[in-house]
Design a protein around this motif. Structure first.
Motif, PDB file in Angstrom:
ATOM      1  N   UNK A 117       0.855  -1.183   0.000  1.00 56.17           N
ATOM      2  CA  UNK A 117       0.000   0.000   0.000  1.00 56.17           C
ATOM      3  C   UNK A 117       0.893   1.235   0.000  1.00 56.17           C
ATOM      4  N   UNK A 118       0.559   2.187  -0.874  1.00 57.83           N
ATOM      5  CA  UNK A 118       1.345   3.418  -0.977  1.00 57.83           C
ATOM      6  C   UNK A 118       0.456   4.624  -0.720  1.00 57.83           C
ATOM      7  N   UNK A 119       0.984   5.572   0.045  1.00 58.66           N
ATOM      8  CA  UNK A 119       0.349   6.874   0.214  1.00 58.66           C
ATOM      9  C   UNK A 119       1.154   7.873  -0.603  1.00 58.66           C
ATOM     10  N   UNK A 130      -0.291  17.124  -5.984  1.00 59.23           N
ATOM     11  CA  UNK A 130       0.000  18.549  -6.088  1.00 59.23           C
ATOM     12  C   UNK A 130      -1.067  19.392  -5.399  1.00 59.23           C
ATOM     13  N   UNK A 131      -2.291  18.886  -5.371  1.00 58.80           N
ATOM     14  CA  UNK A 131      -3.389  19.640  -4.764  1.00 58.80           C
ATOM     15  C   UNK A 131      -3.339  19.608  -3.235  1.00 58.80           C
ATOM     16  N   UNK A 132      -2.467  18.789  -2.658  1.00 61.55           N
ATOM     17  CA  UNK A 132      -2.359  18.692  -1.209  1.00 61.55           C
ATOM     18  C   UNK A 132      -3.076  17.486  -0.644  1.00 61.55           C
ATOM     19  N   UNK A 133      -3.847  16.808  -1.465  1.00 60.97           N
ATOM     20  CA  UNK A 133      -4.532  15.603  -0.992  1.00 60.97           C
ATOM     21  C   UNK A 133      -3.574  14.423  -1.022  1.00 60.97           C
ATOM     22  N   UNK A 134      -3.962  13.347  -0.341  1.00 63.74           N
ATOM     23  CA  UNK A 134      -3.143  12.140  -0.279  1.00 63.74           C
ATOM     24  C   UNK A 134      -3.912  11.003  -0.943  1.00 63.74           C
ATOM     25  N   UNK A 135      -3.302  10.352  -1.933  1.00 58.96           N
ATOM     26  CA  UNK A 135      -3.908   9.206  -2.603  1.00 58.96           C
ATOM     27  C   UNK A 135      -3.410   7.926  -1.951  1.00 58.96           C
ATOM     28  N   UNK A 136      -4.304   6.960  -1.812  1.00 58.50           N
ATOM     29  CA  UNK A 136      -3.954   5.649  -1.270  1.00 58.50           C
ATOM     30  C   UNK A 136      -4.115   4.648  -2.413  1.00 58.50           C
ATOM     31  N   UNK A 137      -3.026   3.935  -2.718  1.00 62.94           N
ATOM     32  CA  UNK A 137      -3.008   3.020  -3.852  1.00 62.94           C
ATOM     33  C   UNK A 137      -2.433   1.675  -3.441  1.00 62.94           C
ATOM     34  N   UNK A 138      -2.835   0.636  -4.160  1.00 68.77           N
ATOM     35  CA  UNK A 138      -2.227  -0.688  -4.011  1.00 68.77           C
ATOM     36  C   UNK A 138      -1.275  -0.858  -5.186  1.00 68.77           C
ATOM     37  N   UNK A 139      -0.017  -1.138  -4.879  1.00 74.27           N
ATOM     38  CA  UNK A 139       1.050  -1.173  -5.878  1.00 74.27           C
ATOM     39  C   UNK A 139       1.638  -2.575  -5.964  1.00 74.27           C
ATOM     40  N   UNK A 174      -2.143  -1.306  -9.061  1.00 74.96           N
ATOM     41  CA  UNK A 174      -3.151  -2.345  -9.189  1.00 74.96           C
ATOM     42  C   UNK A 174      -4.533  -1.747  -8.986  1.00 74.96           C
ATOM     43  N   UNK A 175      -4.674  -0.917  -7.943  1.00 71.76           N
ATOM     44  CA  UNK A 175      -5.965  -0.314  -7.645  1.00 71.76           C
ATOM     45  C   UNK A 175      -5.755   0.958  -6.844  1.00 71.76           C
ATOM     46  N   UNK A 176      -6.488   1.995  -7.209  1.00 72.97           N
ATOM     47  CA  UNK A 176      -6.500   3.220  -6.433  1.00 72.97           C
ATOM     48  C   UNK A 176      -7.722   3.185  -5.532  1.00 72.97           C
ATOM     49  N   UNK A 177      -7.489   3.283  -4.239  1.00 71.84           N
ATOM     50  CA  UNK A 177      -8.578   3.219  -3.272  1.00 71.84           C
ATOM     51  C   UNK A 177      -9.305   4.557  -3.203  1.00 71.84           C
ATOM     52  N   UNK A 178      -8.573   5.651  -3.180  1.00 72.88           N
ATOM     53  CA  UNK A 178      -9.187   6.976  -3.138  1.00 72.88           C
ATOM     54  C   UNK A 178      -8.197   8.015  -2.661  1.00 72.88           C
ATOM     55  N   UNK A 179      -8.686   9.253  -2.473  1.00 71.76           N
ATOM     56  CA  UNK A 179      -7.827  10.301  -1.947  1.00 71.76           C
ATOM     57  C   UNK A 179      -8.607  11.144  -0.955  1.00 71.76           C
ATOM     58  N   UNK A 200      -8.982   6.070   7.121  1.00 72.21           N
ATOM     59  CA  UNK A 200     -10.094   5.249   6.654  1.00 72.21           C
ATOM     60  C   UNK A 200      -9.746   4.574   5.332  1.00 72.21           C
ATOM     61  N   UNK A 201      -9.103   5.305   4.436  1.00 72.22           N
ATOM     62  CA  UNK A 201      -8.687   4.732   3.148  1.00 72.22           C
ATOM     63  C   UNK A 201      -7.630   3.647   3.341  1.00 72.22           C
ATOM     64  N   UNK A 202      -6.728   3.829   4.305  1.00 68.40           N
ATOM     65  CA  UNK A 202      -5.715   2.810   4.589  1.00 68.40           C
ATOM     66  C   UNK A 202      -6.361   1.529   5.098  1.00 68.40           C
ATOM     67  N   UNK A 203      -7.380   1.668   5.930  1.00 68.05           N
ATOM     68  CA  UNK A 203      -8.104   0.494   6.425  1.00 68.05           C
ATOM     69  C   UNK A 203      -8.779  -0.240   5.263  1.00 68.05           C
ATOM     70  N   UNK A 204      -9.402   0.504   4.363  1.00 68.93           N
ATOM     71  CA  UNK A 204     -10.036  -0.098   3.193  1.00 68.93           C
ATOM     72  C   UNK A 204      -8.995  -0.760   2.288  1.00 68.93           C
ATOM     73  N   UNK A 205      -7.830  -0.138   2.164  1.00 67.39           N
ATOM     74  CA  UNK A 205      -6.774  -0.686   1.310  1.00 67.39           C
ATOM     75  C   UNK A 205      -6.231  -1.992   1.884  1.00 67.39           C
ATOM     76  N   UNK A 206      -6.098  -2.080   3.208  1.00 64.26           N
ATOM     77  CA  UNK A 206      -5.638  -3.326   3.825  1.00 64.26           C
ATOM     78  C   UNK A 206      -6.620  -4.448   3.566  1.00 64.26           C
ATOM     79  N   UNK A 207      -7.913  -4.137   3.671  1.00 64.15           N
ATOM     80  CA  UNK A 207      -8.945  -5.140   3.406  1.00 64.15           C
ATOM     81  C   UNK A 207      -8.913  -5.571   1.930  1.00 64.15           C
TER      82      UNK A 207
END
Length: 88
Positions: free
Chosen positions: A3-5, A9-18, A28-33, A42-49
């Motif tokens: 899992x990558x955070x 550029x906008x200041x938000x953080x994207x959570x992705x599965x790499x 592999x999949x972008x969970x959200x930002x 919350x996004x990290x918890x969803x990404x772990x699942x």
């Protein structure tokens, strides 16, 4: 896979599965930002699942019945087992 955070550029953080294959990173999949730390957690918890589902690994002895069977088998000794069949 991991899992990558990634900070955008906008200041938000994207959570992705790499996935890393042949020295290249592939998303592999972008969970959200999210802009907030609570949203990121919350996004990290969803990404772990989701990562657990993608790896398709089942955990051993999930139910209580399986744990009961395991504890019963651990209590057995060789002296308590007798052979029945053609070996007699």
């Amino acid at each position: 896979m991991f899992i990558r955070q990634k900070k955008n550029k906008s200041g938000s953080v994207s959570v992705q599965i790499i996935s890393k294959t042949s020295s290249r990173y592939k998303v592999v999949k972008t969970i959200g930002n999210s802009h907030t730390q609570d949203g990121v957690s919350l996004l990290l918890h969803q990404a772990k699942h989701e990562l657990f589902k993608l790896q398709k690994q089942t955990s051993l002895f999930v139910s209580g019945d399986d744990a009961n069977i395991e504890s019963f088998l651990d209590s057995l000794q060789n002296a308590q087992i007798s052979v029945i069949g053609p070996e007699l």
